[in-house]
Design a protein around this motif. Sequence first.
Motif, PDB file in Angstrom:
ATOM      1  N   UNK A   1    -150.276  43.707   9.638  1.00  0.00           N
ATOM      2  CA  UNK A   1    -151.175  44.864   9.521  1.00  0.00           C
ATOM      3  C   UNK A   1    -152.144  45.119   8.602  1.00  0.00           C
ATOM      4  N   UNK A   2    -152.241  44.344   7.511  1.00  0.00           N
ATOM      5  CA  UNK A   2    -153.438  44.094   6.819  1.00  0.00           C
ATOM      6  C   UNK A   2    -153.793  45.403   6.035  1.00  0.00           C
ATOM      7  N   UNK A   3    -154.893  45.905   6.112  1.00  0.00           N
ATOM      8  CA  UNK A   3    -155.367  47.136   5.363  1.00  0.00           C
ATOM      9  C   UNK A   3    -154.526  48.509   5.924  1.00  0.00           C
ATOM     10  N   UNK A   4    -154.129  48.527   7.113  1.00  0.00           N
ATOM     11  CA  UNK A   4    -153.273  49.567   7.677  1.00  0.00           C
ATOM     12  C   UNK A   4    -151.820  49.646   6.871  1.00  0.00           C
ATOM     13  N   UNK A   5    -151.529  48.690   6.431  1.00  0.00           N
ATOM     14  CA  UNK A   5    -150.209  48.565   5.499  1.00  0.00           C
ATOM     15  C   UNK A   5    -150.515  49.236   4.397  1.00  0.00           C
ATOM     16  N   UNK A   6    -151.733  49.096   3.787  1.00  0.00           N
ATOM     17  CA  UNK A   6    -151.823  49.546   2.377  1.00  0.00           C
ATOM     18  C   UNK A   6    -151.909  51.192   2.614  1.00  0.00           C
ATOM     19  N   UNK A   7    -152.691  51.755   3.840  1.00  0.00           N
ATOM     20  CA  UNK A   7    -152.780  53.116   3.921  1.00  0.00           C
ATOM     21  C   UNK A   7    -151.348  53.611   4.227  1.00  0.00           C
ATOM     22  N   UNK A   8    -150.348  52.602   5.018  1.00  0.00           N
ATOM     23  CA  UNK A   8    -149.084  53.228   5.374  1.00  0.00           C
ATOM     24  C   UNK A   8    -148.420  53.428   3.877  1.00  0.00           C
ATOM     25  N   UNK A   9    -148.339  52.367   3.198  1.00  0.00           N
ATOM     26  CA  UNK A   9    -147.853  52.408   1.655  1.00  0.00           C
ATOM     27  C   UNK A   9    -148.109  54.021   0.809  1.00  0.00           C
ATOM     28  N   UNK A  10    -149.452  53.969   0.972  1.00  0.00           N
ATOM     29  CA  UNK A  10    -149.805  55.561   0.385  1.00  0.00           C
ATOM     30  C   UNK A  10    -149.166  56.865   0.827  1.00  0.00           C
ATOM     31  N   UNK A  11    -148.919  56.737   2.421  1.00  0.00           N
ATOM     32  CA  UNK A  11    -148.203  57.840   2.854  1.00  0.00           C
ATOM     33  C   UNK A  11    -146.756  57.853   2.522  1.00  0.00           C
ATOM     34  N   UNK A  12    -146.269  56.492   2.600  1.00  0.00           N
ATOM     35  CA  UNK A  12    -144.824  56.339   2.275  1.00  0.00           C
ATOM     36  C   UNK A  12    -144.576  55.321   1.115  1.00  0.00           C
ATOM     37  N   UNK A  13    -144.683  56.007  -0.166  1.00  0.00           N
ATOM     38  CA  UNK A  13    -144.712  55.200  -1.285  1.00  0.00           C
ATOM     39  C   UNK A  13    -143.402  54.489  -1.595  1.00  0.00           C
ATOM     40  N   UNK A  14    -142.286  55.386  -1.468  1.00  0.00           N
ATOM     41  CA  UNK A  14    -140.974  54.874  -1.766  1.00  0.00           C
ATOM     42  C   UNK A  14    -140.199  53.871  -0.840  1.00  0.00           C
ATOM     43  N   UNK A  15    -139.670  52.686  -1.431  1.00  0.00           N
ATOM     44  CA  UNK A  15    -139.204  51.707  -0.783  1.00  0.00           C
ATOM     45  C   UNK A  15    -137.941  51.894   0.069  1.00  0.00           C
ATOM     46  N   UNK A  16    -136.986  52.349  -0.840  1.00  0.00           N
ATOM     47  CA  UNK A  16    -135.634  52.498  -0.436  1.00  0.00           C
ATOM     48  C   UNK A  16    -134.955  53.968  -0.737  1.00  0.00           C
ATOM     49  N   UNK A  17    -134.807  54.320  -2.073  1.00  0.00           N
ATOM     50  CA  UNK A  17    -134.486  55.476  -2.471  1.00  0.00           C
ATOM     51  C   UNK A  17    -135.436  56.358  -2.800  1.00  0.00           C
ATOM     52  N   UNK A  18    -135.721  57.409  -1.927  1.00  0.00           N
ATOM     53  CA  UNK A  18    -136.719  58.599  -2.230  1.00  0.00           C
ATOM     54  C   UNK A  18    -136.815  58.861  -3.702  1.00  0.00           C
ATOM     55  N   UNK A  19    -138.048  59.073  -4.392  1.00  0.00           N
ATOM     56  CA  UNK A  19    -138.289  59.290  -5.679  1.00  0.00           C
ATOM     57  C   UNK A  19    -137.845  58.607  -6.830  1.00  0.00           C
ATOM     58  N   UNK A  20    -137.027  57.337  -6.205  1.00  0.00           N
ATOM     59  CA  UNK A  20    -136.362  56.549  -7.345  1.00  0.00           C
ATOM     60  C   UNK A  20    -137.088  55.168  -7.277  1.00  0.00           C
ATOM     61  N   UNK A  21    -137.282  54.452  -6.206  1.00  0.00           N
ATOM     62  CA  UNK A  21    -137.489  53.220  -5.762  1.00  0.00           C
ATOM     63  C   UNK A  21    -138.148  53.253  -4.568  1.00  0.00           C
TER      64      UNK A  21
END
Length: 441
Positions: free
Chosen positions: A421-441
């Motif tokens: 996804x390239x740059x779109x993935x960077x945008x997505x990561x800003x919208x959904x910053x947490x990887x697995x555990x919300x507010x922790x990781x």
Amino acid sequence: MSTTTKAKSEPMADLNPRSTTYEFMGPPGAFLISFGVPFMTYLLYFGCSEESGGCPPPLQSIPDRFVEALSDKTFWASLWDTEASLIYLGWYAFCIVAWAVLPGDWVEGVTMRTGEKKKYKINAFSTFLLAMGISCGYIFRNGPESFTFLYQKWIGFVTASLVMSVVQAFYVYASSYRPGALLALGGNSGNFIYDWYIGRELNPSIGSFDIKSFNELRPGLILWVLVNMSMVCEQAARRGGFENVTDSMWLVLAFQTWYVADGLYNEPAIFTTMDITTDGFGFMLAVGDLTWVPFVYSLQARYLVFKPVELGPLRTAGVVGLNLLGYYIFRAANGEKNAFRNGQNPNNLKYLTTSTGSKLLTSGWWGRSRHPNYFGDLLMALAWSLPTGFDTPITYFYVIYFAVLLVHRQRRDDENCEKKYGKDWETYKKLVPYRIIPYVY
């Protein structure tokens, strides 16, 4: 004739480019893991069993006993059990026959690089019900003592599953060189050890029989439940009947049986996972499906055979609550994802449309983290280990291992999505910053 052959071979060459990157530290890592997984499976038995004298055995005795075992021909011979091997082979054959004979719909998987969609027969849950019916009937008729052989011949069954894994890994590697085989993008490095381990062919099959999806869902997963049932029977035989089986043992059996049954009932969901769509089938998946799942994931039940734990009502309620919370998150998150992938959006979830036309969820469970289903998985894994108490950390191996596995999968997925996804993935990561555990990781 040669022109026709060339015209046919060139597209496959384009579809099967040489892999340019390695995972697991490349060939050295693949070599070490190929020996490390069997070693760890045996170690978890000899490091946590009645035979070894505890969980763990007396620490001061371990070095001498380890050296003595390696130099003892009797020890090596004890790893093989002909009767256990024949029973295991019969079990695997039963699963194949059930796949062929039991009715089931044929569903299409995702579109492959060839533009085609592979079809899969859906009857894993029927196979599970048949196996459960036969096993429960056998136990009811002959008593719990009749079904303790999985506990009594544990090492023999482990070895038999390892042999099956190795044989399959060599078979699919050799068959991947036939003309027209679609290779996994990550399994065509040209290095034998790495490709044999990671899986060279994407979907090795014998006719309509897909080896990878079959192993993912049937022989190992269902055997995991049968192993747990054998542990319950062993404890029942020792304690004077099923009415004396501990609440902790019943919890482990119930939790893990439900988990397996749920996965098999929702069989079509597996065909969109990375294991099916991206990874080749080699020793990594073979040994994971056939050995690691049934004989490592059942560690808690095996421990409770010789170290029974009574939880009582309050602790039982707490563990049940944790497992239900994990299951709710796991199922709700996967339900959202599968519905969205099938073109449904009943909850009007928000999403990001990428330049490639793909849509990435940014609300609901998938707005809380990029892998909320993994969070649910981890909560359930903890609930499966808590019934063993806190006398040993070994029974929490599954939680620790599973956390490492899921973090690794999350990072693999992030890397693949970044490439896709390239740059779109960077945008997505800003919208959904947490990887697995919300507010922790």
